[in-house]
Motif scaffolding. Structure first.
Motif, PDB file in Angstrom:
ATOM      1  N   THR C   2       0.970  -1.425   0.143  1.00  0.00           N
ATOM      2  CA  THR C   2      -0.051   0.177  -0.283  1.00  0.00           C
ATOM      3  C   THR C   2       0.911   1.220   0.288  1.00  0.00           C
ATOM      4  N   ARG C   6       4.533   1.640   1.745  1.00  0.00           N
ATOM      5  CA  ARG C   6       5.806   2.546   0.909  1.00  0.00           C
ATOM      6  C   ARG C   6       6.788   3.277   1.232  1.00  0.00           C
ATOM      7  N   LEU C 176      10.327  -6.916  -4.297  1.00  0.00           N
ATOM      8  CA  LEU C 176       9.262  -6.053  -4.619  1.00  0.00           C
ATOM      9  C   LEU C 176       8.812  -6.195  -5.960  1.00  0.00           C
ATOM     10  N   ALA C 179       7.242  -9.877  -6.332  1.00  0.00           N
ATOM     11  CA  ALA C 179       5.713  -9.657  -5.878  1.00  0.00           C
ATOM     12  C   ALA C 179       4.225  -9.090  -6.514  1.00  0.00           C
ATOM     13  N   THR C 180       4.835  -8.391  -6.791  1.00  0.00           N
ATOM     14  CA  THR C 180       3.695  -7.195  -7.889  1.00  0.00           C
ATOM     15  C   THR C 180       4.068  -7.769  -9.000  1.00  0.00           C
ATOM     16  N   SER C 181       5.418  -8.201 -10.322  1.00  0.00           N
ATOM     17  CA  SER C 181       4.961  -9.311 -11.423  1.00  0.00           C
ATOM     18  C   SER C 181       4.337  -9.981 -11.050  1.00  0.00           C
ATOM     19  N   LYS C 185       2.114 -13.013  -9.145  1.00  0.00           N
ATOM     20  CA  LYS C 185       0.421 -13.539  -8.363  1.00  0.00           C
ATOM     21  C   LYS C 185       0.751 -15.119  -9.010  1.00  0.00           C
ATOM     22  N   LYS C 317       0.675  -6.836   2.525  1.00  0.00           N
ATOM     23  CA  LYS C 317       1.138  -7.242   1.153  1.00  0.00           C
ATOM     24  C   LYS C 317       0.160  -6.772   0.127  1.00  0.00           C
ATOM     25  N   THR C 318       1.168  -6.714  -0.630  1.00  0.00           N
ATOM     26  CA  THR C 318       0.245  -6.244  -2.057  1.00  0.00           C
ATOM     27  C   THR C 318      -1.462  -7.272  -2.325  1.00  0.00           C
TER      28      THR C 318
END
Lengths: 289, 240, 318
Positions: C2, C6, C176, C179-181, C185, C317-318
């Motif tokens: 979030t 960040r 990070l 994790a967001t890639s 997912k 977490k994302t």
């Protein structure tokens, strides 16, 4: 060739016997509780140190050493079950959590031992002195005793879990906890029994090892890995599978040491283990659960 | 006449989902009672509560004068309240005879174990025939027999049977019902859950209709309403 | 992550970057450096354990491999310590590849056992190949890090501090990113619902291999740096105690969160070092850490480790 083969086979028998003793306790807890006790090696070490204190430091003889070593380890095993396993029975990730709590217990016990007894090497006396001949190969009497003891212990375990009520309750609980409770078996108490019995086996092994190897806080570390490999090979299943796997690995290791030397044997064994798991993901004798 | 089992105001739920909303049932010495009603309305939940597998949020269960509300399953069995397990295989890798012998586990049950084993063999000859077979190799009907046989080995002072003939062929249903009748005749107090109301009427003194987690009605065989009325009651409920 | 997290992370990074202005003694900086190293290892372990749902208990072996790679390259082959540190990441990744292939198809406890045995095997090899590795005594007197004439040990370890922080920061950034890639997912998809993920065409086996290799890279680099910084390589790195310490950081920090283990690492390292200073507590600190781990598991067993559950860790977490 004869001159080298027989001692190798005997060596393999000794290793197999040790591995069988090491792995039986681990297998017992796994089949009864579905828990992998990472503190198993630490319990071996604990048994050895208590025995050393009683036998060498206090000079009370090896027999009492065995009794006390096993007794203290049993107590420790029961405490581990009570505080580090039982609270997590209902958890979704019980297997993983108990891996971590028993790993923590292992650290606590080993470091505690190091603090209480110091890091200096110690040694336990042999139970029997002298040498005997097995099939023409000279073996120390103590080691010959181990070769005879292991199958005896295994048979005793087999009889206990197959013929007595309490022993059968261990298997019953391992197969179906609810059903076991409904025929009047106190499940938590059975878990304590499993841990206690396993700890006794661990301590016995540790004390026997303590006279052929040095007694150090890390005494149980290698045997834990060996036991682990045995139960993986054997398929984490019955006692029989574990015993079989122990002797197979013992003999295999002895042969590998003969052919490849001490350096390469652990790696080759590990690779073989991986291969077995690739083709039989539930171990050599295992059955998909 | 002393009450063998007294259940008062039992409320049980799974987590936040309430299933039983205040159940009252009772059983006297020498009686056999039946529970029937639509599936999913709490019969099995009630039985699990009786055996200690579920803890009631409210209410009390008194067995033989002792309060067993919330007691551990093993304690309840030791007191003599025994349930024959339905459906599943008890211990897949254990032999038939082993399992029967093991079932005489509590101190009470251990007395005269051999005698009781002979009784079970008489009730279920098939179990004697297959005594060394592993439980997982038994057929559905044989597993049910083993289940009931094990319950008998526990020396029950009250025996609970949860749909003992569920899913069996008509012939096996008949065999099992025979055996259950013999057990009833021996004077073992019974609580039986069954779909077949006719069978319950023949076997038991009283019936409870369990609906929506409550006792919808209690039927006394002696003062029974018309047979047809009962069937209407039952099938009428089913039609909902 | 979030927006708030960040910001929080950036502030933390800024504080850490500026800390040497206020923290000028060698000892405290040393503790920070060790903390950065452990944090890197912990955070990467969380990748395979928390994100990947893979019960990898041989993670510390990657660290140890990094340590010994750097040590051997600098002593036996006289390679520059900078290169040696990076090589540590390379060999660790290679080892991860080797162990991942058989592990990819195993289930449950077998993953734990095989990865654990792998770690022990590495220790065995290190102990037995004494000529190369120094056996039980390890290797000592590894070269200092330096750029030209500037030795990093100068100015109370000023240089080492920033190298350590850089390694940690880069690792966190990489994680990070992962994790967001899409890879991240799909990792979470496989962790939460393997059957559904497989039905959607995600290869679980390939995921596992990738996640293990990725988790090994910075772990190995951290290991290399550890060796060069302390100028020592010892088999202790493969031991239970180190593993328990780092595992506690992962658990206490929150499995499945990225920043959690970093802060837990800082906290635990300082606590551990503080205890090491007290007479009689040098060994006991490991016991204290182990007890702390057990406590965390007792208090929030499913919260702290909800690897297979739908809930994520402490919500960071994302």
């Amino acid at each position: 060739m004869d001159g080298v083969l027989i001692p190798t086979l005997v060596s393999g028998l000794l290793l197999g016997s040790l591995y069988a003793l090491m792995a039986s306790g681990l297998s017992l807890i796994w089949t009864t509780l579905g828990v992998f006790n990472f503190a198993h090696g630490a319990l071996m070490t604990l048994g050895a140190y208590i025995a050393w204190t009683v036998t060498e430091q206090l000079g009370l003889g090896i027999a009492l050493g065995f009794v006390c070593g096993i007794g203290v380890a049993v107590l420790a095993g029961i405490l581990i079950e009570l505080f580090l396993v039982r609270p997590f029975y209902e958890s979704r990730n019980m297997m993983l959590i108990t891996v971590m709590t028993t790993l923590a217990a292992s650290t606590i016990i080993e470091r505690g031992i190091s603090m209480l007894w110091g890091p200096r090497l110690k040694q336990l006396p042999r139970v029997l002195d002298g040498q005997v001949n097995i099939l023409g190969a000279p073996v120390s009497a103590h080691e010959a005793m181990i070769i005879g003891l292991a199958p005896t212990v295994l048979l005793a375990l087999w009889w206990y879990t197959g013929r007595t009520s309490r022993g059968r309750s261990l298997r019953a609980v391992g197969q179906n906890q609810d059903s076991a409770a409904l025929i009047g078996i106190d499940v938590p108490r059975t878990f304590s029994l499993a841990f206690g019995l396993s700890a006794a086996l661990a301590a016995l092994t540790g004390i026997l090892l303590g006279s052929i190897r040095f007694v150090t806080p890390g005494l149980g570390a290698d045997p834990l890995v060996n036991a682990m490999i045995v139960v993986i090979f054997g398929g984490l299943g019955s006692l029989g599978a574990t015993a079989g796997a122990a002797y197979v690995i013992g003999l295999l290791e002895a042969l590998l040491v003969l052919w490849l030397g001490l350096y390469w044997t652990p790696s080759v064994l590990f690779v073989l283990l991986i291969l077995v798991l690739v083709f039989r993901p539930n171990g050599l004798f295992g059955r998909a659960s | 006449m002393s009450r063998l089992l007294e259940v008062k105001g039992i409320r049980v739920g799974y987590g936040t989902v309430p299933v039983l909303h205040g159940i009252d049932i009772h059983l006297d010495e020498g009686e056999a009672i039946g529970l029937f009603g639509p599936n999913g309305h709490g019969k099995t939940t009630l039985l699990r509560a009786l055996s200690g597998l579920l803890r009631p949020e409210e209410g009390s269960i008194t067995f033989d004068g002792k309060d067993i509300t919330g007691a551990k399953p093993a304690t309840i069995v030791a007191a003599g309240l025994v349930q024959a397990q339905q459906g599943n295989t008890m211990f897949g890798d254990m032999g038939v005879e082993e399992t029967l012998e093991l079932s005489a586990f509590t101190p009470r049950a251990r007395k005269d174990r051999k005698g009781r084993l002979a009784e079970v063999h008489a009730l279920f000859p098939r179990l004697a025939e297959r005594r060394h077979q592993r439980a997982r190799t038994l057929s559905g009907g044989e597993r049910q027999m083993l289940s009931i046989g094990c319950a008998m080995m526990c020396a029950p002072r009250l025996l609970i049977l949860d749909e003992p003939t569920l899913g069996l062929s008509p012939r096996l249903k008949g065999e099992l019902r025979e055996a259950i009748s013999v057990i009833a005749e021996k004077g073992v107090p019974l609580i039986v859950v069954e779909q077949d109301v006719e069978f319950l009427l023949a076997l038991t003194n009283r019936l409870y209709l369990i609906e929506q987690g409550e006792v919808a009605s209690e039927i006394d065989r002696d003062n029974a309403p018309d047979h047809q009325e009962i069937m209407d009651m039952y099938f009428g409920e089913q039609a909902h | 992550m979030t927006h708030k997290q960040r910001i929080f992370a950036l502030i933390a990074l800024a504080l850490l970057a500026l800390a040497p202005i206020f923290v000028t003694d060698s000892y405290t900086r040393h503790v920070f450096i060790i903390a950065f190293i452990y944090a890197t290892v912990a955070v990467n372990w969380d990748l395979s354990l928390g994100f990947g749902g893979l019960f990898n208990f041989g993670h510390l072996a990657f660290f140890g491999i990094g340590v010994y790679t750097a040590a051997i390259l600098t002593t036996a082959l006289d390679i520059s310590p900078w290169l040696a540190i990076f090589a540590g990441g390379g060999t660790a990744a290679l080892a991860a590849l080797l162990i991942a292939l058989p592990v990819a198809k195993l289930q449950g406890i077998y993953v734990v056992l095989v990865t654990f045995a792998f770690g022990q095997l590495c220790m065995q090899i290190v102990l037995s190949q004494g000529d190369l590795t120094g056996g039980a005594e390890g290797l000592v007197r590894l070269p200092y890090l330096s750029i030209g004439d500037y030795k990093f040990i100068r100015d109370f370890k000023f240089g080492y501090y920033y190298v350590g922080l850089a390694i940690l920061s880069l690792s966190v950034v990489m994680l990070l990113f992962v994790a967001t890639s899409p890879f991240g997912k799909s990792l979470r998809a496989v962790r939460d619902n393997p059957d559904y993920a497989a039905a959607r065409g995600i290869s679980v086996a390939r995921q596992r291999v990738l996640v293990l290799v990725v988790s090994a890279v910075f772990t190995g680099i951290a290991g290399g740096f550890y060796a060069i910084y302390l100028r020592v390589a010892s088999p202790e790195v493969f031991g239970f105690s180190t593993a328990t310490l780092v595992l506690s950081m992962v658990l206490i920090g929150g499995v499945g969160s990225i920043l959690g283990p970093v802060f837990a690492a800082l906290a635990l390292t300082f606590a551990s070092e503080a205890m090491a200073g007290v007479r009689g507590l040098e060994e006991a600190r490991f016991i204290v850490v182990a007890l702390a781990m057990i406590l965390v598991l007792r208090i929030a067993p499913n919260g702290a480790i909800d690897i297979m559950g739908r809930l994520f860790g402490p919500g960071r977490k994302t």
